[in-house]
Write a protein that holds these residues in place. Structure first.
Motif, short mmCIF file in Angstrom:
data_model
loop_
_atom_site.label_atom_id
_atom_site.label_comp_id
_atom_site.label_asym_id
_atom_site.label_seq_id
_atom_site.Cartn_x
_atom_site.Cartn_y
_atom_site.Cartn_z
N LYS A 76 10.57 -1.66 1.41
CA LYS A 76 9.03 -1.11 1.87
C LYS A 76 8.69 0.30 1.47
O LYS A 76 7.89 1.00 2.33
N HIS B 235 11.65 -5.51 -3.77
CA HIS B 235 12.56 -5.73 -2.51
C HIS B 235 14.11 -4.98 -2.05
O HIS B 235 14.40 -5.02 -0.77
N TYR C 233 5.76 -11.00 -5.64
CA TYR C 233 6.35 -9.89 -7.05
C TYR C 233 7.40 -10.38 -7.90
O TYR C 233 6.39 -10.03 -9.05
N SER D 35 3.75 -5.33 -3.35
CA SER D 35 4.31 -6.29 -4.20
C SER D 35 3.20 -6.96 -4.63
O SER D 35 3.31 -7.91 -5.97
N TYR E 71 3.40 -10.41 0.39
CA TYR E 71 5.00 -10.00 -0.11
C TYR E 71 5.56 -11.16 -0.19
O TYR E 71 6.81 -11.45 -0.89
#
Length: 675
Positions: free
Chosen positions: A490, A486, A376, A441, A425
């Motif tokens: 999720k 984060h 991300y 992400s 991710y």
């Protein structure tokens, strides 16, 4: 569309105050169905004297009208629509429930989820077969189930009122995962089985239920019932959003001036949130220095860094403000020169000022399922660094180091891209390989590769971006985008779709491929599900006294129920989409977003009961959850008393999305003809 009102499947229940009230509701008897002109009425009556009436008129998507009740005593008047059996569908409450609200496997996933009963337990109070909640949890005031070929929805206003217009109580929504499934709209509300989350500090002031006082008179709420055929889940959801938006839409009041907003927010960033020592922007600063961390942390993106420096750079070039440009350039150059890990080949995410050290260990690191580098954040760093390179190049300044640093990281990311097109991710700190590939992400790498293709013209980068779009498209088509930032464990969220929207716009601008325009519009539909269509009735200060407007603001996730400025950054993409399509719906959504963005910065010192002029906060509590901040007297506050640099960056990026051409015409967002 249904040609008849589903009378036999609509039932009304009366819930009176009591310890076990919700397990023993009183079912009303159907008292009659009548029609007068275009208006139809369904009436119910309970044994204890409550009368409920649904007045409806035909609508292209179903019916709309009012739901009203009268009688004596305090009650919740619950209208339940029982859907056809064995037609199980996708539960959808915009900004609150996306399917069963499941995302990736996270031990911290304690946000409301639906289940068929196999995973329910006393140890997991956030999992239930049916959820009831306040209607203001929904950005569009409705609850729905999207079955294979038909979409079903009911909803209305977030409050019911007495005849004199005064508020009687909040209304309620409900959805189930039983067979048959049920949809609920109620006068009064319940938070059942649990108000929000088991996280410490949440629910402390939430009301578990709210009863209307029928002794004070009849109560009513505007109401709609939609039922129509559809070709896909995403098209059904998009239509539900459009129809409810047309029914509920409110205007935004209290907006500032476009130029004032850009100048004021930029000045505040430089004056209050810039650190010369760190060559970066503080993630968070309280006005009271005693509340600030003794060891402040700094980020390369997401909560600081490039997320702030890029729009400040654009503002500095637009207004020729040297101090803004200096801060932005120093920040970007420092990250390009010092933040890449020699082991992983990726950007580090967090800078510790006392140790003068970059690492991947940000405040979110301990709650990651597979800790490592963040896709991300790395994606954002690369994208905004390349976008900054383009901006400076257009002003005859060549930052070769910015291009080199971002390209170095992206070349590594391309070499480990999943065969199916996904990015990570999280990535290994040892070698930069993908540790966790679940969730949305890593989608932030997609606009980064699209931007790198725009700069270099190298088809390799276009292929990487195209493969990623093909992978992430299924999330968006399923209207189930999860696993973005984060700190939301999720859950389905709003932030991740911004990467998709950015990538689709850049790819369409660069290639003129029509599939990317479709992707852009698909992404906007999903984003709109988080963006409020109406103004909630505020219950908590300072939003209550300010008569704060929620229209145009976007909710963070089903895990973090507050409105934040992240959705403001897509103003440029909204303008782009509207210019191509001419869609008046997009124009109205654009207007909402600009006006809302111009309300959220501090127009004066202490505007939101804290802080300096120009500061921006990330938390606006439109409903009863997440009221963790307190005034000095202990009462809950509807906002957080601190400035966050990323929030300022999102506001700036959004306002700067209005082009130089538009800006030179001195377009002011509060004049509708200029939006």
């Amino acid at each position: 569309m249904y040609q008849e009102i589903p009378c036999k499947n609509l039932k009304v229940y009366i819930i009176r105050p009591g310890i076990d009230a919700f397990n023993h509701p009183v079912e009303c008897e159907l008292a009659g169905v009548s029609q007068s002109g275009e208006m139809s009425s369904i009436a119910w009556k309970s044994a204890d004297g409550v009368s409920a009436v649904l007045d409806l008129r035909s609508h292209e998507a179903g019916y709309c009208g009012t739901f009203r009740a009268s009688g004596t005593g305090c009650a919740i008047v619950r209208l339940v629509w029982q859907l056809p059996e064995e037609k199980m569908g996708f539960p959808f409450i915009p900004a609150a429930m996306y399917g069963c609200n499941e995302g990736g496997a996270s031990p911290f996933a304690t946000y409301p989820q639906l289940d068929d009963g196999t995973n329910m337990s006393y140890a997991k109070p956030w999992i239930a077969r049916e959820w009831l909640m306040r209607a203001d949890r929904s950005s569009h005031g409705f609850t729905s189930v999207i079955a294979e070929s038909i979409a079903y929805a009911i909803g209305g206003r977030d409050v019911c009122r007495y005849a004199d217009g005064s508020v009687a109580e909040k209304t309620g929504l409900g959805v189930s995962f039983t067979d048959p499934q049920r949809l609920t709209f109620s006068l009064g509300f319940a938070n059942v089985p649990y108000t929000y989350s088991t996280h410490s500090g949440r629910n402390m002031v939430s009301r578990t239920e709210g009863y209307v006082n029928l002794d004070s008179g009849e109560v009513s709420s505007e109401f709609f019932l939609f039922a129509f055929e559809h070709a896909s889940r995403s098209s059904a959801a998009a239509r539900l959003l459009r129809e409810s938006y047309g029914f509920l839409h409110d205007e935004v009041a209290g907006a500032g001036n476009l130029e004032d907003g850009i100048r004021t927010v930029s000045d505040a960033l430089v004056n209050y949130l810039w650190s010369n020592e760190a060559s970066n922007f503080y993630v968070l600063r309280h006005e009271d220095p005693c509340l600030n961390d003794k060891e402040p942390f700094f980020s390369s993106a997401w909560t600081g860094g490039l997320r702030v420096a890029y729009p400040l750079l654009v503002a500095g070039n637009r207004f020729q403000q040297k101090e803004w440009l200096d801060c932005a350039r120093v920040c970007i150059s420092n990250i390009a020169d010092t933040a890449i890990s020699p082991k992983s080949g990726l950007f580090n995410e967090s800078f510790n000022i006392s140790r003068d050290e970059w690492s991947a260990r940000g405040w979110w690191y301990p709650v990651l399922e597979k800790p490592g580098h963040s896709g991300y954040i790395n994606g954002q760093v690369c994208h905004y660094m390349l976008a900054a390179y383009i901006v400076e190049k257009e002003h005859q300044v060549d930052h070769a180091g910015w291009l080199s640093a971002a390209k170095q990281v992206l070349d590594h990311v391309a070499s480990v891209q999943g065969e199916d097109g996904r990015f990570g991710y999280t990535y290994s700190e040892a070698d930069g390989s993908i540790l966790d590939g679940d969730g949305f992400s890593g989608c932030w790498f997609t606009p980064a590769f699209a931007t790198l293709y725009r700069i270099t013209g190298d088809d390799r980068y276009l292929k990487v971006a195209s493969r990623a779009m093909d992978f992430y498209r299924r999330y968006v088509e399923e209207f189930h985008v999860w696993g973005g930032p984060h700190d939301i464990f999720k859950s389905p969220d709003e932030e991740g779709i911004l990467a998709w929207i950015e990538a689709a716009r850049i790819l369409h601008e660069t290639t003129s491929d029509e599939r990317y325009l479709k992707d852009l519009l698909l992404g906007l539909d999903y984003e709109f599900s988080w963006k409020f269509a109406y103004n909630v009735v505020n219950e908590v200060e300072p939003l209550k006294s300010l008569d704060w407007c929620s229209t145009g603001g976007s909710v963070t996730s089903v895990n973090n129920l507050h409105i934040h400025p992240m959705g403001s950054q897509l103003i440029g993409s909204l303008i782009y989409a509207h210019r191509i399509t001419g869609d008046p719906y997009l124009k109205s959504r654009l207007r909402d977003t600009i006006l809302w963005t111009l309300t959220v910065y501090q127009h004066r010192d202490g505007h939101y009961s804290w802080g300096r002029r120009g500061m921006v906060n990330e938390r606006f509590c439109y409903t009863d959850s997440l009221l963790t901040e307190r005034f000095s007297d202990g009462s809950p506050a509807g906002t957080w008393f601190c400035a966050l640099s990323w929030a300022s960056g999102a506001v700036l990026e959004g306002l700067l999305g209005v082009s130089d051409e538009d800006f030179t015409r001195k377009a002011e967002a509060h004049e509708s003809e200029n939006v």
